[in-house]
Design a protein around this motif. Sequence first.
Motif: not given
Length: 304
Positions: A104-133
């Motif tokens: 479960e997640y939420r947007v904490s900074d709309p500026l970063l969510a829109l402009y810091a990366s192309e797909n922050p949700t996918l980045i979050l999922k990749n980070i989560a999978q790496g930490c899980i493994r």
Amino acid sequence: MKDKVSSIVKVAIVVVVALILAFNAFYQVGENEQAVVTTFGNPKAVSSAGIHVKVPFIQKVTKVDTTIKGIAIGYQEGTEYSIESESLMITSDYNFVNVDFYLEYRVSDPLLALYASENPTLILKNIAQGCIRSVIGTTGVDAVITTGKNEIQSNIREMITAELTKNDIGIQLVNITIQDAEPPTEAVKEAFKAVETAKQGKETAINNANKYKSEQIPAAKAKVDKVIKDAEAQKQARINEGIGQASRFEALFAEYKKYPLITKQRMFYEAMQDILPDMTVYINGLEDGGNIEMFLPLEPLVNE
């Protein structure tokens, strides 16, 4: 007439343009939203809910949903279809295991969510999978399937939070939970069921032992108290007996000092009576002036 129609058309055009400008000059931000207003490409965040004003056709507004959203890892949300490429992992004791997570997640900074990366949700999922493994790979299979789920979730949560802080993509982790964890084959599943049954049997045996212990300890303590009290009573009786014997000895010694011979003979006879209580005692002697021996029974004299 022509001038009048032209004037009316001009007024109508002005009114329409004014309405369009007025309509584009206002925007509303909801309770669970934040907005990003860009002016000639320069973004600015607006976090307060309500109606706001912007410059029409110059400023653009992008609304960002800040409600809590979820990502299924290891299965397809809604259908519960397993995605083995995400769920299949290897543990520290080289066992394979299927583990499903829900993040479960939420947007904490709309500026970063829109402009810091192309797909922050996918980045979050990749980070989560790496930490899980990473966490599952350092944990034994028994802990993953049975007793260690809370600790695993806590460790994964800490690792993801640290990675999000480092990458700063404007997304905040709310929670991550293990939905399901099981061995990949039926044979292994049955083995783990047997292990779980054995653990439950162990817990039952421990509980029964503790119950027996709680029942027996008070009885044992009561026995100990009784033994101690009996010993104290016997000790006191021995002390009293010793004191009495000492008193009798002192009295006897005082008599002995006064009449040593009589006291000695009396002590001898008393001792013989104690040693040989059931025997008849005779005194052997010779009759005066003759050779006839006389046997005098002592018992009648003692009984008198």
